[in-house]
Scaffold this motif. Structure first.
Motif, mmCIF file in Angstrom:
data_model
loop_
_atom_site.group_PDB
_atom_site.id
_atom_site.type_symbol
_atom_site.label_atom_id
_atom_site.label_comp_id
_atom_site.label_asym_id
_atom_site.label_seq_id
_atom_site.Cartn_x
_atom_site.Cartn_y
_atom_site.Cartn_z
ATOM 1 N N ASP A 191 36.662 -26.824 -3.545
ATOM 2 C CA ASP A 191 35.789 -25.772 -4.074
ATOM 3 C C ASP A 191 34.325 -26.174 -3.969
ATOM 4 O OD1 ASP A 191 37.976 -24.186 -4.740
ATOM 5 O OD2 ASP A 191 38.184 -25.135 -6.697
ATOM 6 N N GLU A 192 33.992 -27.332 -4.523
ATOM 7 C CA GLU A 192 32.629 -27.849 -4.452
ATOM 8 C C GLU A 192 32.685 -29.356 -4.254
ATOM 9 O OE1 GLU A 192 31.382 -28.357 -9.079
ATOM 10 O OE2 GLU A 192 31.192 -26.350 -8.232
ATOM 11 N N ASP A 193 31.585 -29.910 -3.780
ATOM 12 C CA ASP A 193 31.541 -31.339 -3.492
ATOM 13 C C ASP A 193 31.641 -32.169 -4.774
ATOM 14 O OD1 ASP A 193 31.299 -30.667 -0.861
ATOM 15 O OD2 ASP A 193 29.161 -31.093 -0.720
ATOM 16 N N ILE A 194 32.215 -33.372 -4.624
ATOM 17 C CA ILE A 194 32.417 -34.265 -5.760
ATOM 18 C C ILE A 194 31.403 -35.397 -5.651
ATOM 19 C CG2 ILE A 194 34.094 -35.688 -6.975
ATOM 20 C CD1 ILE A 194 36.245 -34.201 -5.230
ATOM 21 N N LYS A 195 30.679 -35.668 -6.722
ATOM 22 C CA LYS A 195 29.697 -36.745 -6.716
ATOM 23 C C LYS A 195 30.405 -38.101 -6.679
ATOM 24 C CE LYS A 195 25.967 -34.404 -9.087
ATOM 25 N NZ LYS A 195 24.998 -34.475 -10.167
ATOM 26 N N PHE A 199 45.998 -42.754 -3.591
ATOM 27 C CA PHE A 199 45.044 -43.173 -4.620
ATOM 28 C C PHE A 199 43.945 -42.129 -4.802
ATOM 29 C CE2 PHE A 199 41.039 -45.409 -5.649
ATOM 30 C CZ PHE A 199 41.357 -45.783 -6.944
ATOM 31 N N PHE A 200 43.439 -41.585 -3.701
ATOM 32 C CA PHE A 200 42.365 -40.593 -3.789
ATOM 33 C C PHE A 200 42.844 -39.300 -4.431
ATOM 34 C CE2 PHE A 200 38.832 -42.691 -2.186
ATOM 35 C CZ PHE A 200 37.766 -41.827 -2.115
ATOM 36 N N ARG A 201 44.116 -38.972 -4.270
ATOM 37 C CA ARG A 201 44.655 -37.787 -4.956
ATOM 38 C C ARG A 201 44.618 -37.984 -6.465
ATOM 39 N NH1 ARG A 201 49.406 -37.534 -0.773
ATOM 40 N NH2 ARG A 201 48.421 -36.248 0.825
ATOM 41 N N GLU A 202 44.687 -39.243 -6.902
ATOM 42 C CA GLU A 202 44.635 -39.559 -8.330
ATOM 43 C C GLU A 202 43.204 -39.499 -8.865
ATOM 44 O OE1 GLU A 202 45.124 -43.564 -11.021
ATOM 45 O OE2 GLU A 202 46.455 -43.344 -9.303
ATOM 46 N N VAL A 203 42.236 -40.118 -8.149
ATOM 47 C CA VAL A 203 40.862 -40.209 -8.664
ATOM 48 C C VAL A 203 39.989 -39.022 -8.264
ATOM 49 C CG1 VAL A 203 40.860 -42.708 -8.869
ATOM 50 C CG2 VAL A 203 40.080 -41.669 -6.748
ATOM 51 N N ALA A 204 40.343 -38.337 -7.194
ATOM 52 C CA ALA A 204 39.603 -37.146 -6.758
ATOM 53 C C ALA A 204 40.621 -36.093 -6.326
ATOM 54 C CB ALA A 204 38.653 -37.495 -5.626
ATOM 55 N N PRO A 205 41.327 -35.493 -7.299
ATOM 56 C CA PRO A 205 42.436 -34.601 -6.952
ATOM 57 C C PRO A 205 42.031 -33.369 -6.138
ATOM 58 C CG PRO A 205 41.956 -34.494 -9.305
ATOM 59 C CD PRO A 205 41.111 -35.577 -8.730
ATOM 60 N N ASP A 206 40.791 -32.930 -6.240
ATOM 61 C CA ASP A 206 40.379 -31.733 -5.512
ATOM 62 C C ASP A 206 39.539 -32.043 -4.279
ATOM 63 O OD1 ASP A 206 38.411 -32.649 -7.171
ATOM 64 O OD2 ASP A 206 37.664 -30.675 -7.746
ATOM 65 N N HIS A 207 39.704 -33.247 -3.692
ATOM 66 C CA HIS A 207 38.969 -33.551 -2.459
ATOM 67 C C HIS A 207 39.638 -32.842 -1.281
ATOM 68 C CE1 HIS A 207 42.129 -36.618 -1.904
ATOM 69 N NE2 HIS A 207 41.788 -36.607 -0.617
ATOM 70 N N ASP A 208 38.857 -32.539 -0.277
ATOM 71 C CA ASP A 208 39.354 -31.844 0.906
ATOM 72 C C ASP A 208 40.001 -32.867 1.829
ATOM 73 O OD1 ASP A 208 39.809 -30.327 3.168
ATOM 74 O OD2 ASP A 208 37.870 -29.311 3.078
ATOM 75 N N GLU A 261 23.137 -39.931 -4.487
ATOM 76 C CA GLU A 261 23.077 -38.612 -3.863
ATOM 77 C C GLU A 261 24.285 -38.315 -2.978
ATOM 78 O OE1 GLU A 261 19.359 -38.368 -1.808
ATOM 79 O OE2 GLU A 261 18.198 -38.649 -3.634
ATOM 80 N N ILE A 262 25.175 -39.273 -2.790
ATOM 81 C CA ILE A 262 26.330 -39.095 -1.911
ATOM 82 C C ILE A 262 27.392 -38.267 -2.617
ATOM 83 C CG2 ILE A 262 28.249 -40.289 -0.778
ATOM 84 C CD1 ILE A 262 26.356 -42.536 -0.121
ATOM 85 N N THR A 263 27.979 -37.335 -1.872
ATOM 86 C CA THR A 263 29.081 -36.530 -2.383
ATOM 87 C C THR A 263 30.247 -36.604 -1.401
ATOM 88 O OG1 THR A 263 28.233 -34.525 -1.324
ATOM 89 C CG2 THR A 263 27.589 -34.901 -3.608
ATOM 90 N N ILE A 264 31.438 -36.317 -1.917
ATOM 91 C CA ILE A 264 32.654 -36.266 -1.109
ATOM 92 C C ILE A 264 33.058 -34.799 -1.002
ATOM 93 C CG2 ILE A 264 35.088 -36.988 -1.006
ATOM 94 C CD1 ILE A 264 33.177 -39.319 -0.725
ATOM 95 N N PHE A 265 33.516 -34.391 0.189
ATOM 96 C CA PHE A 265 33.929 -33.005 0.378
ATOM 97 C C PHE A 265 35.045 -32.639 -0.597
ATOM 98 C CE2 PHE A 265 32.348 -33.904 4.740
ATOM 99 C CZ PHE A 265 31.384 -32.924 4.792
#
Length: 166
Positions: free
Chosen positions: A59-63, A90-99, A52-56
């Motif tokens: 646009d929308e949260d990432i699971k 690294f996070f820009r690579e795996v979660a490019p749209d994180h806040d 149930e955890i998401t990352i900010f």
């Protein structure tokens, strides 16, 4: 990837698997090599289920599950103790749209350390059970074979009355 039943407990390092529930909380087992048991009281401990955890996101949260899947296909995973800039790249690579303003270095360290704990476990490659699949499972044969006669309550004999002697 099946993250069902895997939780993080506030104030406790590592990840835990929920084994059972009692009146006051959950009985947990650590996912590390020690297999430590813990009774987490719901009135004092905070549990966070990994599924149930998401990352900010911008646009929308990432699971978290989606990030783990991208991390699984990544070339190299940085050490959780690496500096914030390395983790951010690294996070820009795996979660490019994180806040980037809301996701802190401590959050990224936690995600990378959780991934390192989970990547070798069999549940990491296991598919989660869906609600549809569980509804399609056949009813247990022992339950299906019980006849209506077996489910009827048995008649009780009335207690014999004893005659009073005068």
């Amino acid at each position: 990837m099946n993250l069902h039943g895997i939780v993080a407990v506030s104030g406790k390092p590592g990840l835990w698997k929920a084994l059972a529930q009692n009146k006051t909380g959950f009985i947990l087992e650590s996912l590390d090599d020690n297999k430590t048991k813990l009774v987490a009281n719901l009135s004092t401990a905070k549990l966070a289920a990994l599924d149930e955890i998401t990352i900010f996101g911008e646009d929308e949260d990432i699971k978290l599950k989606d990030i783990f899947e991208r991390m699984n296909s990544a070339k190299s995973i940085p050490d959780p103790k690496a500096d914030g800039n390395t983790l951010r790249v690294f996070f820009r690579e795996v979660a490019p749209d994180h806040d980037e303003e809301k996701v802190y270095a401590s959050d990224m360290k936690k995600v990378v350390s959780w991934y390192n704990l989970l990547k070798d476990l069999p549940l990491f490659t296991e598919e989660p059970k869906s609600a549809e699949a569980s509804a399609e499972e056949p009813v247990s044969e022992t339950v299906a074979e019980t006849s209506a006669e077996e489910t009827k309550p048995k008649a009780r004999k009335a207690p014999a009355k004893t005659a009073k002697k005068k």
